[in-house]
Design an enzyme around this catalytic site. Structure first.
Site, PDB file in Angstrom:
ATOM      1  N   GLU A 186      22.582   0.710  22.311  1.00  0.00           N
ATOM      2  CA  GLU A 186      23.210   1.644  23.249  1.00  0.00           C
ATOM      3  C   GLU A 186      23.246   3.048  22.653  1.00  0.00           C
ATOM      4  O   GLU A 186      22.983   4.040  23.342  1.00  0.00           O
ATOM      5  CB  GLU A 186      24.630   1.170  23.594  1.00  0.00           C
ATOM      6  N   THR A 222      26.714  -2.841   2.947  1.00  0.00           N
ATOM      7  CA  THR A 222      25.660  -3.612   2.278  1.00  0.00           C
ATOM      8  C   THR A 222      25.543  -3.201   0.809  1.00  0.00           C
ATOM      9  O   THR A 222      25.652  -2.016   0.489  1.00  0.00           O
ATOM     10  CB  THR A 222      24.309  -3.366   2.987  1.00  0.00           C
ATOM     11  N   GLY A 251      29.180   4.033   2.230  1.00  0.00           N
ATOM     12  CA  GLY A 251      30.321   3.603   3.038  1.00  0.00           C
ATOM     13  C   GLY A 251      30.615   4.592   4.149  1.00  0.00           C
ATOM     14  O   GLY A 251      31.223   5.639   3.915  1.00  0.00           O
ATOM     15  N   THR A 253      23.720   1.008  17.375  1.00  0.00           N
ATOM     16  CA  THR A 253      23.396  -0.057  18.323  1.00  0.00           C
ATOM     17  C   THR A 253      22.295   0.406  19.280  1.00  0.00           C
ATOM     18  O   THR A 253      21.980   1.592  19.346  1.00  0.00           O
ATOM     19  CB  THR A 253      24.632  -0.402  19.174  1.00  0.00           C
ATOM     20  N   THR A 287      30.806   3.206   7.939  1.00  0.00           N
ATOM     21  CA  THR A 287      31.494   2.443   8.977  1.00  0.00           C
ATOM     22  C   THR A 287      32.886   1.999   8.516  1.00  0.00           C
ATOM     23  O   THR A 287      33.092   1.674   7.349  1.00  0.00           O
ATOM     24  CB  THR A 287      30.654   1.207   9.341  1.00  0.00           C
ATOM     25  N   ARG A 297       0.904 -28.484  15.211  1.00  0.00           N
ATOM     26  CA  ARG A 297       1.719 -29.349  16.068  1.00  0.00           C
ATOM     27  C   ARG A 297       0.913 -29.797  17.282  1.00  0.00           C
ATOM     28  O   ARG A 297       0.327 -28.979  17.982  1.00  0.00           O
ATOM     29  CB  ARG A 297       2.964 -28.562  16.518  1.00  0.00           C
ATOM     30  N   GLU A 340      22.872   0.307  11.926  1.00  0.00           N
ATOM     31  CA  GLU A 340      22.315   1.662  11.939  1.00  0.00           C
ATOM     32  C   GLU A 340      22.194   2.207  13.363  1.00  0.00           C
ATOM     33  O   GLU A 340      21.199   2.814  13.737  1.00  0.00           O
ATOM     34  CB  GLU A 340      20.969   1.737  11.208  1.00  0.00           C
TER      35      GLU A 340
END
Lengths: 259, 385
Positions: free
Chosen positions: B370, B158, B123, B368, B125, B271, B366
């Site tokens: 950025e 998670t 834990g 971003t 975030t 296809r 984990e």
């Protein structure tokens, strides 16, 4: 209990399998080699018997160098050691000569119980277990979906059209298994790492006392005279429902003897 | 240089076979119903997948982190819910205890975690802050006698609420450093501890068969001995955990990207349109070729990062690059594969539909994209200008 499991490397059934045009044998280079699926059940059963009764599991395979991958998988699942029978002279052996070469090797390495899958996905003759038992002069218990060992007696169950057979024999014996018998384990990483250190003995014709004229294309009793590619799948039958769709479908199924 | 050893290759094949034979047939239903894949987890545990990077004396397989990454890639080729469950359980749940835990903590938790019989979670975030640590963190832990008293909320955690979740590592502010900054420590909180509430599952866009929850702590008391490693080391601990985790997420992303190629290759042969299988047309061929290029190059990036990490060399930049490249590859491939599948790609029952929904989070979780760029720029010395 000294258990020997016979495993065979076969071309992956998911890939296109071919015969070689020159000597009409399987083109082993053309497809990825995998463990014959039914042999994985044989390995699993051998491991379970070992876990229940103690002893040792030896993997036996016959095939070219690359069949070593198949051995490694069985060792990673938990078998203790392996014997790889490999010799150029064995190329093209049919079921009969394969059973001879395997029997010679089994006599050499000794066994209480031989377990193998009931057929291979490539040749699909399904006769090796019976041939091995005859050549070794021991009982054959084929198409087992359950195996029990108690002391020197072995009992198998075989599903038949009308119920099941229970077949009992004394060890040593040869058992072939079907896929209903168990759920093969996946090797763990520990098993994969341990497999590297397990002994693999390589036997040529001389080591296994295999007579060269009994094996290979020359020693084979059967011969592939000719082969052709399977015809492309024909278009299906379309039943158009004009109020009688049900009857027509039933007619079609009856014609094909499905109902 | 990036040729897998026989053992790695055998592991990769084994997990791939498991994913196709065991996961693929059932995951669509579980995903649809947002059900946790307990039976798959049990079987993966028996295979030792949860113990891959943990030494044998702690009940693990004695492999390494790269072995875990290979397994994650193969699982994610088929399904990401299962892959992220393993990733979080091992790299966020078990590894911090293995790396930073006391001998007693290792002995208590690792055998069950390594066997996959118990899942761990981490834990970090919070509803108000992800990568903005320590500035954005609000959860606190105060030592009261021989107990920590925890208060605060954690978000998007998670594996934190499954029937087999046993322990959650909670990052909390435990004081102020000499430099006047928040002191952060990690405290192990066993599931079921009074004051520790697990909310109901989030409704997510993707990863629907995985377990993700909000956690709240209200005067939650655990023994002082539950401090993970040393007090005040929390920040350093999860920086290391996250650096490794980025390689794992990269591997998982490569798996999804490759899964898109696998599915597309199958479909474009079957296809037909305008008289040919659609794979006959260059418009489709080029799409599939581009997808393969992305998966392949992203794989090399994570192999390289893992190689540096296992060699004990600095790997922060390489891990960030791998995570950035691989999550882009996953997102791009999911978009292209869906396009190749046309209308069927928009249906949930086709794997590419799942891949599309699962890909986006890879550019977020984990760290971003950025944040990855920020890390890379910092490693290039640009932050000090």
């Amino acid at each position: 209990m000294n258990i020997v499991v016979c495993v065979k490397q076969v071309p992956d059934t998911a890939t296109e399998r071919k015969l070689r045009s020159d000597d009409k044998t399987l083109d082993r280079e053309a497809a990825d080699g995998v463990v014959n699926e039914l042999d994985e059940y044989a390995v699993e059963e051998a491991l379970r018997l070992k876990e229940a009764h103690g002893g040792e599991v030896t993997v036996l395979t016959m095939g070219p160098d690359k069949a070593a991958d198949t051995i490694r998988k069985a060792l990673a699942m938990g078998a203790d050691k392996a014997v790889h029978v490999t010799d150029e002279a064995l190329h093209g052996s049919d079921a009969l000569s394969t059973s001879y070469a395997m029997a010679q090797t089994l006599k050499k390495i000794g066994f209480d119980l031989v377990i193998l899958g009931s057929e291979s996905t490539d040749a699909r003759t399904g006769v090796l277990a019976a041939m091995l038992a005859e050549r070794l002069g021991v009982p054959q218990l084929t198409l087992a979906n359950k195996v029990d060992v108690a002391g020197s007696s072995i009992t198998i169950q075989r599903v038949t059209d009308y119920g099941f057979d229970r077949v009992e024999a004394t060890l040593p014996a040869v058992v072939s298994v079907v896929e209903k018998i168990n759920e093969p384990r996946y090797p763990s990483f520990k098993g994969i790492m341990a497999a590297k250190k397990k002994p693999v003995a390589k036997f040529g014709l001389a080591e296994a006392e295999i007579a060269a004229d009994q094996v290979g294309l020359g020693g084979a009793w059967s011969e592939v005279a000719e082969f052709a590619a399977a015809p492309p799948r024909a278009a299906g039958t379309v039943v158009k429902d004009e109020g009688d769709g049900g009857a027509k479908t039933a007619e079609f199924l009856a014609a094909k003897k499905f109902i | 240089m990036h040729r897998l050893s026989d053992e790695y290759e055998a592991l990769r094949k084994t997990v791939g076979e498991f994913a196709r034979d065991v996961v693929a047939p059932v995951i669509g239903d579980l995903y649809e119903r947002c059900e946790f894949p307990y039976d798959i987890v049990r079987q993966l545990g028996a295979m030792g997948v949860f113990g891959l990077p943990i030494p044998e004396e702690h009940g693990g397989m004695g492999g390494d982190y790269f072995a875990l990454c290979l397994a994650l890639e193969e699982l994610a080729r088929v399904d990401s819910s299962v892959a992220i469950t393993v990733e979080a359980a091992v790299s966020l749940g078990a590894m911090p205890i293995y790396r930073f835990g006391t001998p007693e903590q290792r002995e208590r938790w690792l055998p069950a975690l390594a066997a996959g019989e118990m899942l761990g979670a981490f834990g970090l975030t919070e509803p108000g802050g992800g990568s903005d640590v320590p500035g954005g963190m609000r959860t606190t832990a105060v030592l009261d006698g021989d107990e920590w008293v925890i208060n605060g909320t954690k978000a998007f955690i998670t594996n934190s609420g499954t029937d087999i979740t046993g322990v959650v590592g909670v990052a909390a502010i435990t004081g102020t450093t000499e430099a006047g900054k928040p002191e952060i420590s990690t405290i192990l909180v066993p599931s079921g501890t009074p004051g520790f509430t697990v909310s109901k599952k989030y409704s997510k866009v993707g990863w629907s068969a995985s377990d993700t929850r909000e956690l709240s702590f209200a005067d939650c008391r655990v023994p002082a001995a539950n401090l993970l490693g040393e007090r005040g080391r929390g920040y350093a601990q999860f920086l290391q955990t996250l650096d490794e985790g980025r390689i794992a997420i990269a591997a998982l992303s490569v798996g999804l990207a490759q899964g898109c190629v696998d599915e597309s290759l199958r479909y474009v042969r079957e296809r037909r349109a305008f008289g040919h299988p659609i794979g006959h047309y260059q418009a489709i061929q080029f799409k599939v070729a581009d997808m393969e290029v992305r998966a392949h190059t992203a794989r090399l990036a994570y192999y390289h990062a893992a190689e540096k990490m296992l060699a004990g060399e600095p790997f922060k930049k390489e891990a960030a690059i791998a995570k950035l490249v691989a999550s882009n590859a996953a997102m791009d491939n999911a978009r292209d594969a869906t396009q190749v599948f046309g209308g069927y790609g928009f249906m949930n029952e086709f794997p590419v539909g799942r891949f599309y929904r699962d890909a986006k989070i890879l550019e977020i979780g984990e760290g971003t994209s950025e944040v990855q760029r920020m890390l890379i720029a910092r490693q290039l010395g640009l932050a000090d200008l």
